[in-house]
Design a protein around this motif. Structure first.
Motif, PDB file in Angstrom:
ATOM      1  N   CYS A 280      39.000  39.729  39.280  1.00 24.25           N
ATOM      2  CA  CYS A 280      39.505  38.454  38.750  1.00 24.25           C
ATOM      3  C   CYS A 280      38.775  37.261  39.377  1.00 24.25           C
ATOM      4  CB  CYS A 280      40.999  38.360  38.961  1.00 24.25           C
ATOM      5  SG  CYS A 280      41.552  38.788  40.637  1.00 24.25           S
ATOM      6  N   PRO A 281      37.595  36.859  38.939  1.00 19.98           N
ATOM      7  CA  PRO A 281      36.948  37.409  37.746  1.00 19.98           C
ATOM      8  C   PRO A 281      36.017  38.588  38.039  1.00 19.98           C
ATOM      9  CG  PRO A 281      35.731  35.482  38.450  1.00 19.98           C
ATOM     10  CD  PRO A 281      36.910  35.631  39.395  1.00 19.98           C
TER      11      PRO A 281
ATOM     12  N   LEU B 191      42.674  35.597  43.903  1.00 19.21           N
ATOM     13  CA  LEU B 191      43.766  35.271  42.979  1.00 19.21           C
ATOM     14  C   LEU B 191      45.033  36.095  43.260  1.00 19.21           C
ATOM     15  CD1 LEU B 191      44.806  33.667  40.542  1.00 19.21           C
ATOM     16  CD2 LEU B 191      43.612  35.285  39.044  1.00 19.21           C
TER      17      LEU B 191
ATOM     18  N   SER C 199      45.131  30.502  35.221  1.00 19.97           N
ATOM     19  CA  SER C 199      43.871  30.877  35.894  1.00 19.97           C
ATOM     20  C   SER C 199      42.871  31.421  34.881  1.00 19.97           C
ATOM     21  CB  SER C 199      44.136  31.895  37.013  1.00 19.97           C
ATOM     22  OG  SER C 199      44.397  33.168  36.493  1.00 19.97           O
ATOM     23  N   SER C 200      43.367  32.140  33.876  1.00 23.29           N
ATOM     24  CA  SER C 200      42.421  32.699  32.895  1.00 23.29           C
ATOM     25  C   SER C 200      41.828  31.611  32.009  1.00 23.29           C
ATOM     26  CB  SER C 200      43.059  33.829  32.068  1.00 23.29           C
ATOM     27  OG  SER C 200      44.232  33.395  31.479  1.00 23.29           O
TER      28      SER C 200
ATOM     29  N   VAL D  73      41.169  28.558  32.979  1.00 21.36           N
ATOM     30  CA  VAL D  73      40.152  27.910  33.820  1.00 21.36           C
ATOM     31  C   VAL D  73      38.930  28.824  33.963  1.00 21.36           C
ATOM     32  CG1 VAL D  73      39.674  27.090  36.172  1.00 21.36           C
ATOM     33  CG2 VAL D  73      41.834  26.491  35.057  1.00 21.36           C
ATOM     34  N   GLY D  74      39.183  30.106  34.196  1.00 23.25           N
ATOM     35  CA  GLY D  74      38.076  31.066  34.320  1.00 23.25           C
ATOM     36  C   GLY D  74      37.240  31.139  33.052  1.00 23.25           C
TER      37      GLY D  74
ATOM     38  N   MET E 152      40.190  29.269  40.003  1.00 22.82           N
ATOM     39  CA  MET E 152      41.243  29.826  39.142  1.00 22.82           C
ATOM     40  C   MET E 152      42.576  29.878  39.900  1.00 22.82           C
ATOM     41  SD  MET E 152      38.835  32.839  37.563  1.00 22.82           S
ATOM     42  CE  MET E 152      40.125  33.892  36.910  1.00 22.82           C
TER      43      MET E 152
ATOM     44  N   ALA F  10      40.612  22.821  40.623  1.00 26.23           N
ATOM     45  CA  ALA F  10      39.491  23.742  40.368  1.00 26.23           C
ATOM     46  C   ALA F  10      38.170  23.084  40.756  1.00 26.23           C
ATOM     47  CB  ALA F  10      39.490  24.156  38.894  1.00 26.23           C
TER      48      ALA F  10
END
Ligand code: SF4
Length: 291
Positions: A114-115, A123, A148-149, A151-152, A178, A198
């Motif tokens: 993640c990522p 995360l 978070s996803s 932003v990722g 994230m 971020a």
């Protein structure tokens, strides 16, 4: 539905009265033909793996396959139990948890990339620790993961997550950004504040090289995960206090990508530079792989 960058993301959310979590849910519904329930359930599975991976290395010593790292999450967990930490329970718990995930990754255990796998501790450590600190339900933590996803997704579209392409600033930087955005959301911050967090996190890691000793994702990776978690948490407090990033998120992401492209190949996961070619780093490489 598509948000080309952070500014676009904020505009779409404002128009629809959405949080960043709402954006992520609607993105999945529209682009991947999932129901809202499916999106939540998929993220619940992710959260379950995260919860497991943050505890394994804290509860018992996890020794990594190479023998290079391991047992540090356990040490920090024991230190925390003594109740005499300088930084307080929240930070030290997050440190132990980030290291737990990273150590587990180095044993080929089950983690959430993640990522990426290299940044897998940040995360989960942050979301579970914030969840406990704020007494949040799984549903609320899942919303944090959806933030978070979102932003990722913007970072992935406009830059890279790969240490091999952009250095550790891209890999641990994206994970920390994230995590910090998710924390700000869970603390009641606005969408704009999430992106300020971020941006600040990435600014503070800008230029960090990728230099894994012996080419193995252990040293310095495990400790860079704890540092990323601490940065995400402290930056969330900074932003909740009203501090903003003078350089906007989109500009920061662009700068990060450009800096990554200017890094020499030796500092992009090739183990040909930085810590990997120190005397000790080279000795270890020889021990593992021979001359
Ligand atoms: S040093 Fe390289 S391999 Fe290690 S976490 Fe950072 S980007 Fe990943």
């Amino acid at each position: 539905m598509f948000a080309k960058n952070g500014a676009d993301l904020l505009e779409i959310c404002a128009k629809n009265h959405w949080s960043l979590a709402d954006f992520a849910i609607n993105y999945e519904i529209e682009n991947n033909k999932l129901s809202r329930e499916d999106v939540i359930e998929n993220m619940r599975k992710v959260l379950d793996v995260m919860k497991e991976s943050v505890t394994v290395g804290v509860e018992k010593e996890v020794i990594c396959l190479s023998g290079l790292t391991g047992g540090n999450a356990y040490k920090v967990g024991k230190y925390l139990e003594k109740g005499n930490t300088l930084c307080g329970d929240t930070i030290v718990k997050a440190i132990a948890r980030a290291m737990s995930c990273s150590e587990l990754n180095a044993t080929m255990g089950k983690i959430v990339a993640c990522p990426t796998a290299g940044s897998c501790g940040i995360l989960p450590a942050v979301i579970t620790t914030v969840g406990e600190k704020l007494n949040l339900s799984d549903e609320e933590m899942i919303k944090g993961l959806l933030v978070s996803s979102a932003v990722g997704m913007i970072i992935g579209q406009n830059a890279t997550f790969a240490g091999a392409e952009g250095g550790c600033q891209a890999e641990c930087g994206a994970a920390s950004a994230m995590a910090s955005a998710a924390t700000v959301f869970l603390m009641g911050g606005t969408n704009e504040m999430c992106l300020h967090a971020a941006a600040i996190v990435i600014k503070n890691i800008l230029g960090l090289v990728c230099d894994p000793v012996a080419g193995i994702v252990e040293v310095p990776c495990v400790k860079r995960n704890f540092a990323g978690a601490v940065s995400a948490l402290s930056t969330a407090d900074l932003v909740m206090a009203g501090v903003i990033s003078y350089i906007p998120f989109d500009d920061v992401v662009e700068a990060m990508y450009k800096v990554g492209k200017t890094l020499p190949e030796s500092l992009r996961e090739t183990a040909l530079g930085g810590l990997a070619v120190t005397k000790t780093g080279l000795e270890f490489k020889e021990k593992v792989f021979g001359k």
